[in-house]
Design an enzyme around this catalytic site. Sequence first.
Site, PDB file in Angstrom:
ATOM      1  N   SER A   1       0.844  -1.200   0.000  1.00 23.62           N
ATOM      2  CA  SER A   1       0.000   0.000   0.000  1.00 23.62           C
ATOM      3  C   SER A   1       0.873   1.242   0.000  1.00 23.62           C
ATOM      4  O   SER A   1       1.986   1.237   0.544  1.00 23.62           O
ATOM      5  CB  SER A   1      -0.877   0.005   1.261  1.00 23.62           C
TER       6      SER A   1
ATOM      7  N   TYR B   1      -2.425  -1.633  10.041  1.00 24.88           N
ATOM      8  CA  TYR B   1      -2.520  -2.052   8.628  1.00 24.88           C
ATOM      9  C   TYR B   1      -1.200  -1.786   7.890  1.00 24.88           C
ATOM     10  O   TYR B   1      -0.642  -2.670   7.229  1.00 24.88           O
ATOM     11  CB  TYR B   1      -3.678  -1.286   7.975  1.00 24.88           C
TER      12      TYR B   1
HETATM   13  P1  NAP Z   1     -11.854  -5.430  -1.855  1.00 26.21           P
HETATM   14  O1  NAP Z   1     -12.488  -4.777  -3.022  1.00 26.21           O
HETATM   15  O2  NAP Z   1     -12.476  -5.303  -0.507  1.00 26.21           O
HETATM   16  O3  NAP Z   1     -11.667  -7.002  -2.210  1.00 26.21           O
HETATM   17  C1  NAP Z   1     -11.088  -7.843  -1.267  1.00 26.21           C
HETATM   18  C2  NAP Z   1     -10.884  -9.225  -1.861  1.00 26.21           C
HETATM   19  O4  NAP Z   1     -10.190 -10.024  -0.902  1.00 26.21           O
HETATM   20  C3  NAP Z   1     -12.175  -9.951  -2.165  1.00 26.21           C
HETATM   21  O5  NAP Z   1     -11.966 -10.789  -3.272  1.00 26.21           O
HETATM   22  C4  NAP Z   1     -12.416 -10.760  -0.899  1.00 26.21           C
HETATM   23  O6  NAP Z   1     -13.166 -11.957  -1.101  1.00 26.21           O
HETATM   24  C5  NAP Z   1     -10.998 -11.119  -0.507  1.00 26.21           C
HETATM   25  N1  NAP Z   1     -10.847 -11.342   0.941  1.00 26.21           N
HETATM   26  C6  NAP Z   1     -11.243 -10.551   1.958  1.00 26.21           C
HETATM   27  N2  NAP Z   1     -10.911 -11.111   3.145  1.00 26.21           N
HETATM   28  C7  NAP Z   1     -10.300 -12.282   2.849  1.00 26.21           C
HETATM   29  C8  NAP Z   1      -9.742 -13.325   3.622  1.00 26.21           C
HETATM   30  N3  NAP Z   1      -9.749 -13.293   4.977  1.00 26.21           N
HETATM   31  N4  NAP Z   1      -9.206 -14.380   2.976  1.00 26.21           N
HETATM   32  C9  NAP Z   1      -9.188 -14.439   1.632  1.00 26.21           C
HETATM   33  N5  NAP Z   1      -9.710 -13.496   0.839  1.00 26.21           N
HETATM   34  C10 NAP Z   1     -10.251 -12.428   1.442  1.00 26.21           C
HETATM   35  O7  NAP Z   1     -10.338  -4.894  -1.635  1.00 26.21           O
HETATM   36  P2  NAP Z   1      -9.282  -4.332  -2.711  1.00 26.21           P
HETATM   37  O8  NAP Z   1      -9.354  -2.867  -2.701  1.00 26.21           O
HETATM   38  O9  NAP Z   1      -9.409  -5.040  -3.988  1.00 26.21           O
HETATM   39  O10 NAP Z   1      -7.909  -4.727  -1.972  1.00 26.21           O
HETATM   40  C11 NAP Z   1      -7.077  -5.773  -2.444  1.00 26.21           C
HETATM   41  C12 NAP Z   1      -5.688  -5.628  -1.830  1.00 26.21           C
HETATM   42  O11 NAP Z   1      -5.165  -4.340  -2.155  1.00 26.21           O
HETATM   43  C13 NAP Z   1      -5.636  -5.746  -0.319  1.00 26.21           C
HETATM   44  O12 NAP Z   1      -4.480  -6.450   0.074  1.00 26.21           O
HETATM   45  C14 NAP Z   1      -5.538  -4.297   0.151  1.00 26.21           C
HETATM   46  O13 NAP Z   1      -4.905  -4.194   1.401  1.00 26.21           O
HETATM   47  C15 NAP Z   1      -4.722  -3.708  -0.975  1.00 26.21           C
HETATM   48  N6  NAP Z   1      -4.838  -2.258  -1.157  1.00 26.21           N
HETATM   49  C16 NAP Z   1      -6.044  -1.677  -1.399  1.00 26.21           C
HETATM   50  C17 NAP Z   1      -6.116  -0.296  -1.563  1.00 26.21           C
HETATM   51  C18 NAP Z   1      -7.420   0.427  -1.818  1.00 26.21           C
HETATM   52  O14 NAP Z   1      -7.469   1.644  -1.596  1.00 26.21           O
HETATM   53  N7  NAP Z   1      -8.468  -0.238  -2.276  1.00 26.21           N
HETATM   54  C19 NAP Z   1      -4.962   0.471  -1.492  1.00 26.21           C
HETATM   55  C20 NAP Z   1      -3.738  -0.148  -1.263  1.00 26.21           C
HETATM   56  C21 NAP Z   1      -3.697  -1.519  -1.100  1.00 26.21           C
HETATM   57  P3  NAP Z   1     -14.813 -11.961  -1.046  1.00 26.21           P
HETATM   58  O15 NAP Z   1     -15.286 -11.114  -2.195  1.00 26.21           O
HETATM   59  O16 NAP Z   1     -15.193 -13.393  -1.234  1.00 26.21           O
HETATM   60  O17 NAP Z   1     -15.183 -11.382   0.258  1.00 26.21           O
END
Ligand code: NAP
Length: 260
Positions: free
Chosen positions: A152, A165
């Site tokens: 991140s 986090y």
């Molecule tokens: P998201 O839209 O909330 O999607 C999360 C995904 O992870 C979904 O496919 C979910 O599955 C799965 N998931 C959640 N909890 C889980 C668990 N305990 N075990 C296995 N799978 C799990 O989030 P995103 O924005 O795509 O984030 C993806 C990654 O990018 C994360 O590592 C996050 O920390 C990182 N990130 C995000 C941002 C941001 O601003 N969005 C910024 C920097 C980094 P289900 O759909 O089945 O629940």
Amino acid sequence: MHHARSHSMSSKIAVVTGASRGLGKNTALKLAAQGVDVILTYHSNLAEAQALVAEITQAGRRAAALQLDVGLSATFDAFAAQVRHELSRQWQRENFDFLVNNAGIGIHAAFADTTEEQFDQLMNIQLKGPYFLTQKLLPLMADHGRIVNVSSGLTRFSLPGYSAYAAMKGGIEVLTRYMAKELGSRGIAVNVVAPGAIATDFGGGAVRDNAELNRFVASNTALGRAGQADDIGGAIAALFLDSNRWVNAQRIEISGGMFL
Ligand code: NAP
């Protein structure tokens, strides 16, 4: 025998965790568009995962969906066995090529208020999970494969409420260098991407749905807006292109230029 997809026998295979939504889903789609087959994981969202498998299959690639909780390392042996089974059943292969450790959650809490339970949940999902999942999947990874971990922007700049986090994400950046060091002997390259604030369901969809936060992000981003999932997947998928084979042990920020 004529087989419509006989060409896919030679295609690369990626495992993408947390691909039912958000950044993982977009990465899976961009990998498929790049000619890569995908084993995607979901946590609770079976319907979304199945819809994505259908979409990738429609586009002419092979895909499979497996359930995984990256916070439960005790289940990783069974998960690896499922991956092995799927590789054999759908691809007649014993290994896969690429791994994207993407699955994750965010918890927003001030340092003074963060509970041990919140800390442990973030540690299990964001740090211990990718560590041991990768370890358990290593025997199933082809030599000269590649791994991308997801960190991140919050490891470079600090915003109140993300101490636990971001500490876990900092851990995965250090872990990336160690993985690269130790897996290099097998020709496996390991990089980490650091997305900026992206409008997904993440963190309760705050970047997308909270207008004030969205404006704050946009005004602190050189390119003038918050990121979208579609800004991320292609950049991750590109790290698996042969032309990027010499990129190794790097942190690559994908943020449109946040807090420069
Ligand atoms: P998201 O839209 O909330 O999607 C999360 C995904 O992870 C979904 O496919 C979910 O599955 C799965 N998931 C959640 N909890 C889980 C668990 N305990 N075990 C296995 N799978 C799990 O989030 P995103 O924005 O795509 O984030 C993806 C990654 O990018 C994360 O590592 C996050 O920390 C990182 N990130 C995000 C941002 C941001 O601003 N969005 C910024 C920097 C980094 P289900 O759909 O089945 O629940």
